[in-house]
Design an enzyme around this catalytic site. Sequence first.
Site, PDB file in Angstrom:
ATOM      1  NE  ARG A 180     -11.988  -5.546  13.312  1.00 50.85           N
ATOM      2  CZ  ARG A 180     -11.820  -4.781  14.393  1.00 50.85           C
ATOM      3  NH1 ARG A 180     -11.899  -3.450  14.287  1.00 50.85           N
ATOM      4  NH2 ARG A 180     -11.594  -5.317  15.584  1.00 50.85           N
ATOM      5  CB  CYS A 181     -15.755   0.497   9.808  1.00 49.67           C
ATOM      6  SG  CYS A 181     -13.989   0.843   9.694  1.00 49.67           S
ATOM      7  CG  MET A 182     -20.105  -0.182   7.776  1.00 47.14           C
ATOM      8  SD  MET A 182     -21.023  -0.281   6.207  1.00 47.14           S
ATOM      9  CE  MET A 182     -20.407  -1.836   5.534  1.00 47.14           C
TER      10      MET A 182
END
Length: 399
Positions: A386-388
């Site tokens: 999700r962060c990426m």
Amino acid sequence: MVHYVDSEVAPLRTVLLHRPGAELARLTPRNNDSLLFDGIPWVTRAQEEHDAFAEALRSRGVEVLHLGTLLAETLAVPQARAELSESVLADQRLGDALRERIRQYLDDQDAQRLADVLMAGLAHEELKPGPGGLVYEMMDRLDFVIDPLPNLLFTRDSSLWVHDRAAVTSLAMPARGRETTLTRAIYRYHPRFAGTDLLYDPSLENLEGGDVLLLAPRVVAIGVGERTTPAGAERLARRVFAAGLADTILAVPIAQERATMHLDTVCTMVDVDAVVMYPNIADTLQAFTVTAGPDGEPRARGPRPFLQAAAEAMGIERLRTIDTGLDPVTAEREQWDDGNNTLAIAPRVCVAYERNVETNAQLERAGIEVVRIRGSELGSGRGGPRCMSCPVQREALQA
């Protein structure tokens, strides 16, 4: 082209990623802490892992946009080029003589090389030969005159979409501040995003995309902690309400420990009524419910348990939780490896690191399909799928 996101879980159609490049190679034991990495990643392997991540998304019908490509194309617009060059030259550490040398250097680069410099930085020794004034002469040869941006990998943090509007965020850590100048320029000047309304701006109070979850089409949760301030959450709430994009904002205080610096490191959605959640926080996580008053001003009440407040705002009986591990030790280990930082690509389908074996097994027991990706090197910056990823287009969520 229409870009639109109103949930965390509706089928993903287009996503913005950043393939790690030379900026990761700039990390050394001397600077990795200040640049917010736990270790020194093996760049080639990180690129291989990221390529496999992108291919996993493409294989599910997702269009993948790369930030570096968009940036180079954006720099073909003279106004964008001038604006981004000036953002670098505004660094007060430089002094006039060095600033002029850097200006000349940037002016000499084509769009692709300029994009590379803006992302990977510029080392002291790369400006030789020629005099550079006192600042240049007093710098160490290993110093940077333009700092690299290794955290560009985490495209979720510098922007997010709420319905058809892009919010370019305000990053809290000095090492990441320049990331948003690149993202903002792409949304302002790249032909693909022409006409996009910006919901937020880097000049505003601290707000990071990893703290924002679109729980339902008109319900937004905002984590408040190390990176997003209460003022940032209130500012986004005010703008979301003014634009008529949501009815309820949940402001969620989160712990300040490094492992829980964003809301999406402790909770992500994997179905329209389900989250994968770090069990040590599930029973204690609270939320303030924020709605617009008769005068349009945000009004907060609470706090109350997050799971209850979320279910009520979403209009469902309960928000199902899937624990990241069956025992405290496993849960803590896989929390550190971003076990619950999953990216939903459709209801009940998510991307997760393969190394989080127990979390993935828990998800599958709950009926969630897990698309596993490698992340031994990508995870060195403390971020998961999700962060990426920054979704810029999902299908509208069906009730």
